[in-house]
Scaffold this motif. Structure first.
Motif, PDB file in Angstrom:
ATOM      1  N   ILE A  97       0.883  -1.163   0.000  1.00  0.00           N
ATOM      2  CA  ILE A  97       0.000   0.000   0.000  1.00  0.00           C
ATOM      3  C   ILE A  97       0.916   1.207   0.000  1.00  0.00           C
ATOM      4  O   ILE A  97       1.687   1.411   0.934  1.00  0.00           O
ATOM      5  CB  ILE A  97      -0.939  -0.008   1.225  1.00  0.00           C
ATOM      6  CG1 ILE A  97      -1.767  -1.301   1.227  1.00  0.00           C
ATOM      7  CG2 ILE A  97      -1.831   1.232   1.217  1.00  0.00           C
ATOM      8  CD1 ILE A  97      -2.485  -1.586   2.504  1.00  0.00           C
ATOM      9  N   SER A  98       0.865   2.001  -1.065  1.00  0.00           N
ATOM     10  CA  SER A  98       1.823   3.098  -1.190  1.00  0.00           C
ATOM     11  C   SER A  98       1.235   4.271  -1.967  1.00  0.00           C
ATOM     12  O   SER A  98       0.191   4.157  -2.599  1.00  0.00           O
ATOM     13  CB  SER A  98       3.093   2.596  -1.886  1.00  0.00           C
ATOM     14  OG  SER A  98       2.774   2.089  -3.167  1.00  0.00           O
ATOM     15  N   GLY A  99       1.947   5.392  -1.870  1.00  0.00           N
ATOM     16  CA  GLY A  99       1.580   6.559  -2.656  1.00  0.00           C
ATOM     17  C   GLY A  99       0.443   7.380  -2.096  1.00  0.00           C
ATOM     18  O   GLY A  99      -0.226   8.102  -2.825  1.00  0.00           O
ATOM     19  N   THR A 100       0.216   7.289  -0.788  1.00  0.00           N
ATOM     20  CA  THR A 100      -0.876   8.037  -0.180  1.00  0.00           C
ATOM     21  C   THR A 100      -0.573   8.323   1.287  1.00  0.00           C
ATOM     22  O   THR A 100       0.118   7.538   1.940  1.00  0.00           O
ATOM     23  CB  THR A 100      -2.213   7.280  -0.302  1.00  0.00           C
ATOM     24  OG1 THR A 100      -3.242   8.043   0.325  1.00  0.00           O
ATOM     25  CG2 THR A 100      -2.147   5.905   0.338  1.00  0.00           C
ATOM     26  N   LYS A 101      -1.095   9.428   1.787  1.00  0.00           N
ATOM     27  CA  LYS A 101      -0.980   9.728   3.218  1.00  0.00           C
ATOM     28  C   LYS A 101      -2.041   8.982   4.017  1.00  0.00           C
ATOM     29  O   LYS A 101      -1.919   8.815   5.221  1.00  0.00           O
ATOM     30  CB  LYS A 101      -1.100  11.232   3.455  1.00  0.00           C
ATOM     31  CG  LYS A 101       0.089  12.008   2.940  1.00  0.00           C
ATOM     32  CD  LYS A 101      -0.052  13.481   3.209  1.00  0.00           C
ATOM     33  CE  LYS A 101       1.135  14.233   2.642  1.00  0.00           C
ATOM     34  NZ  LYS A 101       1.031  15.667   2.848  1.00  0.00           N
ATOM     35  N   ALA A 102      -3.097   8.558   3.337  1.00  0.00           N
ATOM     36  CA  ALA A 102      -4.139   7.776   3.996  1.00  0.00           C
ATOM     37  C   ALA A 102      -3.608   6.377   4.288  1.00  0.00           C
ATOM     38  O   ALA A 102      -2.684   5.901   3.628  1.00  0.00           O
ATOM     39  CB  ALA A 102      -5.375   7.695   3.106  1.00  0.00           C
ATOM     40  N   SER A 103      -4.190   5.722   5.278  1.00  0.00           N
ATOM     41  CA  SER A 103      -3.783   4.364   5.655  1.00  0.00           C
ATOM     42  C   SER A 103      -4.991   3.445   5.664  1.00  0.00           C
ATOM     43  O   SER A 103      -6.083   3.842   6.077  1.00  0.00           O
ATOM     44  CB  SER A 103      -3.182   4.349   7.062  1.00  0.00           C
ATOM     45  OG  SER A 103      -2.032   5.120   7.147  1.00  0.00           O
ATOM     46  N   LEU A 104      -4.755   2.209   5.257  1.00  0.00           N
ATOM     47  CA  LEU A 104      -5.764   1.167   5.401  1.00  0.00           C
ATOM     48  C   LEU A 104      -5.626   0.594   6.808  1.00  0.00           C
ATOM     49  O   LEU A 104      -4.542   0.156   7.201  1.00  0.00           O
ATOM     50  CB  LEU A 104      -5.559   0.062   4.365  1.00  0.00           C
ATOM     51  CG  LEU A 104      -6.519  -1.114   4.490  1.00  0.00           C
ATOM     52  CD1 LEU A 104      -7.942  -0.687   4.126  1.00  0.00           C
ATOM     53  CD2 LEU A 104      -6.060  -2.267   3.611  1.00  0.00           C
ATOM     54  N   ILE A 105      -6.702   0.623   7.562  1.00  0.00           N
ATOM     55  CA  ILE A 105      -6.727   0.053   8.909  1.00  0.00           C
ATOM     56  C   ILE A 105      -7.558  -1.220   8.849  1.00  0.00           C
ATOM     57  O   ILE A 105      -8.689  -1.216   8.353  1.00  0.00           O
ATOM     58  CB  ILE A 105      -7.357   1.037   9.925  1.00  0.00           C
ATOM     59  CG1 ILE A 105      -6.580   2.353   9.977  1.00  0.00           C
ATOM     60  CG2 ILE A 105      -7.469   0.387  11.309  1.00  0.00           C
ATOM     61  CD1 ILE A 105      -5.166   2.265  10.500  1.00  0.00           C
TER      62      ILE A 105
END
Length: 188
Positions: A97-105
């Motif tokens: 998971i890359s390229g974003t400031k958001a995170s998958l929780i």
């Protein structure tokens, strides 16, 4: 629900996993020949199949099933054992998971049916988005029939307390406590 069922008799709606994946799908990659066990995703698969609009491509469906794949695990309540198993599976399947400031929780659950039948599965998922004021927005869908919601937290500890309060409910049983992953790392 009556109006929904009348308009979409075969479509049960979207759940947390579908919602989180939909928000993050362009940032998730997996190995093309990743090993998948989608046995716990039958409702998700049905929802995607009967959705009024196509949500995922064939490649994205493979990524969805790889990310949320059920894993065989050890007969133990030791959470660290299960965390290592989850991380190893994602590493082998090249889940990134890359390229974003958001995170998958994701909230990972242990299900035990005795010594020889133990699984890990992702029972809840959401997306964590940092704000300019250093707060955290958590976007989630609690179930197929409940609305989307966004919760604001001051820090990850508050998010952990919220998620564990919701999902750490197997007191006195043979399952390990759930654990939380942020992207592909142990969280909180």
């Amino acid at each position: 629900m009556e109006l929904w069922n009348k308009k979409y008799p075969d479509f049960i709606g979207y759940n947390c996993r579908i919602t989180a994946f939909d928000l993050m799908k362009d940032k998730i990659s997996v190995k093309a020949d990743a090993k998948v066990n989608a046995s716990n995703l039958f409702m998700d698969q049905d929802a995607l199949k009967h959705a009024p609009a196509k949500k995922v491509t064939r490649k994205q469906k493979h990524a969805f099933e790889t990310l949320y794949s059920t894993l065989n695990t050890a007969y133990t309540t030791d959470v660290d054992t299960h965390i290592k198993k989850q991380k190893k599976a994602w590493k082998q399947n090249e889940v990134k998971i890359s390229g974003t400031k958001a995170s998958l929780i994701t909230v990972v659950f242990h299900s035990s049916f005795g010594e020889n039948e133990n699984e890990l599965f992702i029972g809840h998922a959401g997306v964590l988005v940092p704000t300019k004021d250093k707060k955290l927005l958590f976007v989630e869908k609690l179930s197929f029939s409940l609305p989307y919601q966004v919760l604001k937290f001051d820090n990850r500890k508050q998010l952990k307390n919220y998620l564990m309060g919701m999902y750490d409910t197997s007191w006195g049983q043979e399952e390990a406590k759930p654990f939380i992953m942020e992207n592909t790392k142990t969280a909180l």
